[in-house]
Design an enzyme around this catalytic site. Structure first.
Site, short mmCIF file in Angstrom:
data_model
loop_
_atom_site.label_atom_id
_atom_site.label_comp_id
_atom_site.label_asym_id
_atom_site.label_seq_id
_atom_site.Cartn_x
_atom_site.Cartn_y
_atom_site.Cartn_z
N GLN A 1 -51.39 7.38 -51.99
CA GLN A 1 -51.40 6.01 -51.47
C GLN A 1 -52.84 5.52 -51.32
O GLN A 1 -53.71 6.24 -50.84
CB GLN A 1 -50.70 5.94 -50.11
N TYR B 1 -49.55 -4.27 -43.22
CA TYR B 1 -50.95 -3.96 -43.51
C TYR B 1 -51.56 -5.07 -44.36
O TYR B 1 -50.92 -6.08 -44.64
CB TYR B 1 -51.06 -2.58 -44.15
N ARG C 1 -45.57 -0.10 -52.39
CA ARG C 1 -44.65 0.04 -51.26
C ARG C 1 -44.63 -1.26 -50.48
O ARG C 1 -45.68 -1.85 -50.19
CB ARG C 1 -45.08 1.19 -50.34
N ARG D 1 -38.68 12.86 -43.45
CA ARG D 1 -38.47 13.66 -42.24
C ARG D 1 -37.52 14.82 -42.49
O ARG D 1 -37.63 15.87 -41.85
CB ARG D 1 -38.00 12.77 -41.09
N CYS E 1 -32.58 17.19 -40.16
CA CYS E 1 -33.37 16.32 -39.29
C CYS E 1 -32.42 15.50 -38.42
O CYS E 1 -31.42 14.96 -38.90
CB CYS E 1 -34.24 15.40 -40.13
N CYS F 1 -35.32 12.77 -34.07
CA CYS F 1 -35.80 12.74 -32.69
C CYS F 1 -37.23 12.23 -32.58
O CYS F 1 -37.65 11.73 -31.53
CB CYS F 1 -35.70 14.13 -32.07
N CYS G 1 -43.03 14.89 -35.21
CA CYS G 1 -43.60 14.22 -36.39
C CYS G 1 -44.36 12.99 -35.91
O CYS G 1 -45.59 12.95 -35.89
CB CYS G 1 -42.53 13.90 -37.41
N CYS H 1 -42.44 19.87 -36.39
CA CYS H 1 -41.04 19.54 -36.19
C CYS H 1 -40.50 20.46 -35.12
O CYS H 1 -40.77 21.67 -35.13
CB CYS H 1 -40.25 19.72 -37.49
#
Length: 414
Positions: free
Chosen positions: A104, A176, A224, A326, A349, A352, A356, A368
């Site tokens: 990215q 952003y 993205r 996740r 996962c 929660c 993370c 995690c």
């Protein structure tokens, strides 16, 4: 091998000039495994664990394209050639496992979490519109600063290409800098970068063009974007779809990664890593709306934590691949287990967000609560089956006792 249970998720996918072995993606996310803007041994090991676990594509976390992009003290930077060796190590480690690697490239605009010296941060943005969440009042960018940042996108992409990555992904999501230009509620400019929808699109179009000119047609370029920023002043679904349709018509990217939410508002920030209160794959309709207006593959992120959920999204034509980030933090080997139909051994996962997102908020390395080895791959390594099994008694059924029993079982003790 194609999974009998999840044939859509475990089919190959062509994106630009590369082919993903399957449609499970680890999307870009902060790990706090960066030092002085550069890749660390810990970050290489973190990503290699997921590549070894069978993920089809890894998107490495954001890297700043300009000195004003330092939104945290632990952000990667791609502003000079010093970044190349570290990225090359990630690429080599993941390519050993037939995993596609994309990096990215990023500018936060007004979304600055912290300054480098503890003073009030100086942030650039299209206009002097404050951020609700971080209480930052940005300064409107000059034309020269816009040109410098646009050039930075191209320069950063070229460095990642030289490092051996397969592609780059421009972050126009979560409120952003590119999204701030797109949004008429944060872009109040009266020059060629503001006003009409076409003018507001000019910055992102120029950034994509800068990247494409720097890397050529054979290098993957993705984007993205939030299908809905989920806030009163955020980008709306129709606006995001119009952006995607226009840029796709220009042929400027090879895929679109659709997510939800925004860094700038409290209501939007919840959706960056949605909690367990959101339903599984709740963002799939946003991806489907984008998919209906573009020709390139669409990736979707948002509470897709189980292989059957991802397979259903793809089977229904809502997206072409699923970011299951996740789920991979919780169980790096989830894709390999799902592909061999060993679903009972997948560690699921639960959304929660304690180790993370919670660790990120405290400036601690990612982990995690169900898999504390995450982010500590070099410290804990890979468990080996013992050659001399013994019977072990674990006294106490609390978290420590349960973990001790689980580790003992994984080592092959009775």
């Amino acid at each position: 091998m194609t999974s009998q249970l999840f044939p859509h998720l475990f089919s190959p996918l062509r994106i630009g000039n590369v082919t993903l072995a399957n449609r499970v993606v680890s999307s870009g996310h902060d790990t706090v495994l960066v030092q002085q803007g550069n890749v660390t041994d810990e970050l290489v090991a973190y990503h290699e664990a997921r590549a070894a676990g069978g993920v089809g594509m890894i998107v490495v976390q954001v890297a700043g394209v300009h000195e004003t992009a330092r939104y945290t003290s632990h952000v990667l930077m791609a502003t000079d050639d010093d970044c190349i060796p570290g990225y090359r190590r990630i690429a080599d480690a993941c390519h050993r496992h037939d995993c596609v690697v994309v990096g990215q490239i990023f500018h936060p605009g007004r979304e600055i979490l912290e300054s480098q010296d503890g003073s009030t941060p100086v942030a650039l943005a299209p206009s002097a519109v404050p951020s609700e969440r971080f209480h930052v009042m940005p300064r409107a960018m000059t034309a020269g600063e816009i040109d410098a940042v646009v050039q930075g996108y191209g320069d950063a992409a070229r460095r990642l290409q030289r490092a051996g990555l397969d592609g780059v992904e421009i972050v126009a999501s979560h409120g952003y800098l590119p999204a701030q230009f797109l949004n008429p509620r944060t872009n109040l400019r009266v020059d060629r970068y503001g006003g009409s929808a076409e003018n507001r699109l000019r910055f992102l179009r120029a950034a994509l063009a800068s990247v494409r000119a720097a890397v050529g047609r054979d290098f993957v370029v993705g984007m993205r974007i939030s299908g809905d920023e989920m806030g009163s002043d955020g980008l709306r679904p129709d606006e995001s779809q119009a952006v995607c349709a226009s840029l796709d018509a220009d042929g400027l990217f090879d895929y679109v990664s659709v997510c939800a939410g925004s860094s700038s508002s409290l209501s939007g920030a919840v959706h960056i890593a949605a909690p367990m209160t959101e339903s599984a794959a709740y963002t799939a309709p946003l991806a489907a709306a984008v998919k209906s207006v573009v020709r390139v593959p669409v990736i979707v992120a948002g509470r897709i934590n189980q292989p059957h959920e991802g397979d259903a999204v793809i089977a229904q034509g809502q997206a072409d691949a699923c970011a299951m980030t996740r789920a991979l933090i919780c169980d790096p080997a989830m894709p390999a287990k799902a592909e061999r139909n060993d679903v009972d051994s997948i560690r699921a996962c639960i959304g929660c967000n304690q180790a993370c997102m919670g660790h990120f908020q405290r400036g601690c390395a990612i982990s995690c609560i169900q898999h504390p080895e995450t982010g500590r791959e070099l410290r804990f390594g890979t468990l080996q089956i013992t050659r001399r099994p013994k019977s072990v008694m674990v006294i106490g059924g609390g978290p420590g006792g349960l973990k001790a029993a689980a580790v003992a079982a994984e080592r092959g003790t009775g």
